[in-house]
Design a protein around this motif. Structure first.
Motif, PDB file in Angstrom:
ATOM      1  N   ILE A  99       0.779  -1.614  -0.198  1.00 36.74           N
ATOM      2  CA  ILE A  99       0.140   0.088  -0.151  1.00 36.74           C
ATOM      3  C   ILE A  99       1.134   1.472  -0.323  1.00 36.74           C
ATOM      4  CG2 ILE A  99      -2.219   1.180   1.482  1.00 36.74           C
ATOM      5  CD1 ILE A  99      -2.955  -1.539   2.039  1.00 36.74           C
ATOM      6  N   GLU A 100       2.044   1.148   0.688  1.00 36.87           N
ATOM      7  CA  GLU A 100       2.847   2.700   1.185  1.00 36.87           C
ATOM      8  C   GLU A 100       3.349   2.529  -0.544  1.00 36.87           C
ATOM      9  OE1 GLU A 100       2.704  -0.947   2.703  1.00 36.87           O
ATOM     10  OE2 GLU A 100       3.833  -0.261   4.187  1.00 36.87           O
ATOM     11  N   ILE A 158     -10.770  -3.070  -0.934  1.00 38.09           N
ATOM     12  CA  ILE A 158     -10.319  -3.027   0.077  1.00 38.09           C
ATOM     13  C   ILE A 158      -9.076  -2.265  -0.382  1.00 38.09           C
ATOM     14  CG2 ILE A 158      -8.014  -4.004   1.824  1.00 38.09           C
ATOM     15  CD1 ILE A 158      -9.861  -7.194   0.279  1.00 38.09           C
ATOM     16  N   SER A 203     -10.520   1.200   0.448  1.00 36.19           N
ATOM     17  CA  SER A 203     -11.201   1.923   2.008  1.00 36.19           C
ATOM     18  C   SER A 203      -9.978   1.576   2.833  1.00 36.19           C
ATOM     19  CB  SER A 203     -11.374   0.258   2.061  1.00 36.19           C
ATOM     20  OG  SER A 203     -11.583   0.693   3.442  1.00 36.19           O
ATOM     21  N   ALA A 204      -9.154   1.119   2.036  1.00 36.56           N
ATOM     22  CA  ALA A 204      -7.438   1.562   3.344  1.00 36.56           C
ATOM     23  C   ALA A 204      -6.784   2.921   2.567  1.00 36.56           C
ATOM     24  CB  ALA A 204      -6.214   0.491   2.920  1.00 36.56           C
ATOM     25  N   MET A 227      -9.303   5.511   4.277  1.00 37.40           N
ATOM     26  CA  MET A 227      -8.897   5.702   5.726  1.00 37.40           C
ATOM     27  C   MET A 227      -7.602   6.253   5.756  1.00 37.40           C
ATOM     28  SD  MET A 227     -10.486   2.877   7.579  1.00 37.40           S
ATOM     29  CE  MET A 227      -9.942   1.566   6.816  1.00 37.40           C
ATOM     30  N   TYR A 228      -6.008   6.010   4.883  1.00 34.65           N
ATOM     31  CA  TYR A 228      -4.990   6.428   5.049  1.00 34.65           C
ATOM     32  C   TYR A 228      -4.794   8.324   4.745  1.00 34.65           C
ATOM     33  CZ  TYR A 228      -0.315   7.366   4.253  1.00 34.65           C
ATOM     34  OH  TYR A 228       1.319   7.941   4.065  1.00 34.65           O
ATOM     35  N   LEU A 235      -7.752  10.289   5.176  1.00 29.85           N
ATOM     36  CA  LEU A 235      -8.201  10.459   6.006  1.00 29.85           C
ATOM     37  C   LEU A 235      -7.622  10.728   7.170  1.00 29.85           C
ATOM     38  CD1 LEU A 235     -10.865  12.134   5.934  1.00 29.85           C
ATOM     39  CD2 LEU A 235     -12.343   9.798   7.015  1.00 29.85           C
ATOM     40  N   ASN A 236      -6.699  10.002   7.525  1.00 32.74           N
ATOM     41  CA  ASN A 236      -6.124  10.472   8.918  1.00 32.74           C
ATOM     42  C   ASN A 236      -4.701  11.215   8.506  1.00 32.74           C
ATOM     43  OD1 ASN A 236      -5.580   8.801  11.439  1.00 32.74           O
ATOM     44  ND2 ASN A 236      -4.396   7.378  10.975  1.00 32.74           N
ATOM     45  N   GLN A 237      -4.626  11.487   6.971  1.00 37.93           N
ATOM     46  CA  GLN A 237      -3.968  12.653   7.279  1.00 37.93           C
ATOM     47  C   GLN A 237      -3.769  13.923   6.778  1.00 37.93           C
ATOM     48  OE1 GLN A 237       0.064  11.547   6.809  1.00 37.93           O
ATOM     49  NE2 GLN A 237      -0.379   9.872   7.249  1.00 37.93           N
ATOM     50  N   ILE A 272     -12.098  -9.821   4.805  1.00 39.13           N
ATOM     51  CA  ILE A 272     -11.030  -8.223   5.203  1.00 39.13           C
ATOM     52  C   ILE A 272     -11.733  -6.949   5.066  1.00 39.13           C
ATOM     53  CG2 ILE A 272      -9.087  -7.191   5.304  1.00 39.13           C
ATOM     54  CD1 ILE A 272      -7.744  -9.638   3.909  1.00 39.13           C
ATOM     55  N   LEU A 332     -12.320  -3.920   7.248  1.00 39.19           N
ATOM     56  CA  LEU A 332     -12.355  -2.183   6.775  1.00 39.19           C
ATOM     57  C   LEU A 332     -13.373  -1.615   6.848  1.00 39.19           C
ATOM     58  CD1 LEU A 332      -9.399  -2.938   4.221  1.00 39.19           C
ATOM     59  CD2 LEU A 332      -9.271  -2.126   6.397  1.00 39.19           C
ATOM     60  N   PHE A 380     -14.139  -0.068  10.294  1.00 43.28           N
ATOM     61  CA  PHE A 380     -13.395   1.127  10.662  1.00 43.28           C
ATOM     62  C   PHE A 380     -13.807   2.735   9.806  1.00 43.28           C
ATOM     63  CE2 PHE A 380     -11.113  -2.004  12.367  1.00 43.28           C
ATOM     64  CZ  PHE A 380     -11.119  -1.927  13.602  1.00 43.28           C
ATOM     65  N   ILE A 398      -2.974  -4.540   7.522  1.00 44.92           N
ATOM     66  CA  ILE A 398      -3.650  -3.371   6.588  1.00 44.92           C
ATOM     67  C   ILE A 398      -3.982  -2.049   7.729  1.00 44.92           C
ATOM     68  CG2 ILE A 398      -4.846  -2.248   5.306  1.00 44.92           C
ATOM     69  CD1 ILE A 398      -5.144  -5.175   4.062  1.00 44.92           C
ATOM     70  N   LEU A 399      -4.165  -2.050   8.476  1.00 47.33           N
ATOM     71  CA  LEU A 399      -4.528  -1.044   9.730  1.00 47.33           C
ATOM     72  C   LEU A 399      -3.256  -0.537  10.331  1.00 47.33           C
ATOM     73  CD1 LEU A 399      -7.633  -2.539  11.640  1.00 47.33           C
ATOM     74  CD2 LEU A 399      -8.030  -0.722   9.675  1.00 47.33           C
ATOM     75  N   THR A 416      -1.003  -0.462   8.537  1.00 46.90           N
ATOM     76  CA  THR A 416       0.249   0.289   7.424  1.00 46.90           C
ATOM     77  C   THR A 416      -0.512   1.894   7.261  1.00 46.90           C
ATOM     78  OG1 THR A 416      -0.289  -1.474   6.349  1.00 46.90           O
ATOM     79  CG2 THR A 416       0.777   0.073   4.860  1.00 46.90           C
ATOM     80  N   ILE A 417      -1.789   1.668   7.766  1.00 46.19           N
ATOM     81  CA  ILE A 417      -2.815   3.471   7.433  1.00 46.19           C
ATOM     82  C   ILE A 417      -2.454   3.836   8.699  1.00 46.19           C
ATOM     83  CG2 ILE A 417      -3.811   2.359   5.407  1.00 46.19           C
ATOM     84  CD1 ILE A 417      -6.397   1.715   7.159  1.00 46.19           C
ATOM     85  N   GLY A 418      -1.638   3.794   9.896  1.00 47.65           N
ATOM     86  CA  GLY A 418      -1.929   4.445  10.761  1.00 47.65           C
ATOM     87  C   GLY A 418      -3.139   4.401  11.789  1.00 47.65           C
ATOM     88  N   VAL A 419      -4.053   2.923  12.013  1.00 49.28           N
ATOM     89  CA  VAL A 419      -5.126   2.833  12.805  1.00 49.28           C
ATOM     90  C   VAL A 419      -4.974   2.140  13.358  1.00 49.28           C
ATOM     91  CG1 VAL A 419      -7.496   2.006  12.679  1.00 49.28           C
ATOM     92  CG2 VAL A 419      -6.266   3.610  11.177  1.00 49.28           C
ATOM     93  N   ILE A 432      -9.846   7.541  12.461  1.00 45.93           N
ATOM     94  CA  ILE A 432      -9.881   8.113  11.281  1.00 45.93           C
ATOM     95  C   ILE A 432     -11.958   8.913  11.176  1.00 45.93           C
ATOM     96  CG2 ILE A 432     -11.311   6.678   9.266  1.00 45.93           C
ATOM     97  CD1 ILE A 432      -8.615   6.335   9.576  1.00 45.93           C
TER      98      ILE A 432
END
Lengths: 222, 116
Positions: A9-10, A44, A47-48, A51-52, A54-56, B22, B26, B29, B65-66, B68-71, B108
């Motif tokens: 994902i990164e 997936i 969604s990831a 969220m990523y 949004l978190n930023q 999964i 997700l 969240f 995954i969570l 990785t994305i900071g959760v 989130i």
């Protein structure tokens, strides 16, 4: 089928971080079967990423779409009306799909969301192994249906080499010697006479050695 | 038994934990859940043979995954218990609630509020 694996994902984040509006584009064919780029994986990843970002603190619009195929123009035309509204498209198809999408949509950057690996089969769920290197001159008729080009590390046509020991290849103790498999199979088929026949020098011009290839079939052209 | 467990726990029934994807985790969240846990049958006792093992793998993938994305991936857990263990079910609900309280609210959800 074409076997692909998910990109981290990164890595995808790095490509799209400056965009405001992206489309994650899946493919219903091979990458769906190898669980790397089908409708579920599109969901997936989207969604990831949502969220990523949004978190930023970034409100990125991320849409999802999965086409029947990305290697056919008629299916790629399905996004003709909507493609312009995106800053970028992340294609979860194999390298063919990514390129064909890029060819159809010149003005939008297309980023790959998977690493395309090889032509292979599903041995069991979660395990895919290579079976074909698309050399363009199939020799399977003479080798008991086991491909020396893809299953032998050296692509030997008259094997095995001295690196075969106890049925395994010298490059890895977990890798079966392709030629041992061929001999076992020829024995089982009572066709060891085939093994005695020396393969002539193979014409590798139909492999990658001849540059990018094409198949022209006038009989099916309209 | 009339056992008490935290009212913040919302139960979503599935035919088998093997049904959990999964994406279900997700999306929970994305919609603002602070934590998700799957409660499956005891390992080896799955009525569909391997549903609870599939669930465990998917929970682990969702955790990755969570992370990785900071959760925090710790917000997703898998538990196994038999259908006759009501007291343990209540205990797990308590344990999970405490775990999530320590981690705080889903970032989130907070980011969504800020964006709105």
């Amino acid at each position: 089928m074409i076997v692909a694996d998910k990109k981290p994902i990164e890595e995808i984040v790095e490509e799209v971080k400056d965009c405001d509006n992206i489309l994650i584009l899946g493919c219903n064919e091979c990458v769906t079967v190898c669980e790397a780029g089908g409708k579920k994986e599109v969901g997936i990843l989207a969604s990831a990423l949502r969220m990523y970002f949004l978190n930023q603190g970034k409100d990125m619009k991320i849409d999802e779409r999965t086409l029947e195929r990305q290697c056919d123009q008629e299916y790629l035309d399905e996004i003709r009306d909507i493609a312009d509204q995106y800053d970028a498209i992340v294609s979860l198809a194999c390298g063919v799909g990514v390129q064909f999408t890029a060819e159809q949509y010149h003005s939008i950057p297309i980023y790959p969301g998977v690493n395309t690996c090889f032509l292979g089969a599903t041995e069991e769920r979660g395990l895919w192994t290579e079976r074909c290197q698309a050399c363009g001159q199939c020799v399977l008729a003479r080798t008991g249906g086991i491909c020396p080009v893809s299953r032998c590390a050296k692509r030997l046509l008259n094997g095995p080499c001295g690196g075969s020991s106890n049925g395994m290849c010298e490059i890895s103790k977990e890798l079966a010697c392709g030629w041992q498999l061929i001999v076992n199979r020829l024995e089982a088929l009572d066709k060891m006479d085939d093994y005695e026949k020396i393969f002539p020098i193979k014409d590798w011009s139909t492999d990658r050695a001849g540059g990018p290839r094409k198949v022209v079939r006038e009989d099916v052209q309209i | 038994m009339r056992l008490q467990y935290p009212s913040s726990v919302k139960i979503i029934r599935v035919p088998c934990t093997g049904k959990i994807d999964i994406l279900h985790i997700l999306r929970a969240f994305e919609k603002g859940a602070d934590g998700v846990y799957a409660v499956g049958c005891m390992e080896g006792d799955c009525h569909y043979n391997s549903g609870n093992f599939r669930a465990r793998k998917r929970v682990e993938q969702a955790q990755k995954i969570l992370n990785t994305i900071g959760v925090s991936g710790e917000r997703v857990q898998m538990y196994n218990l038999s259908s006759s263990e009501g007291p343990l079910f209540a205990e797990i609900a308590q344990e999970m609630t405490e775990r999530i309280r320590k981690l705080g609210p889903n970032p989130i959800k907070q980011a969504m509020k800020k964006a709105a």
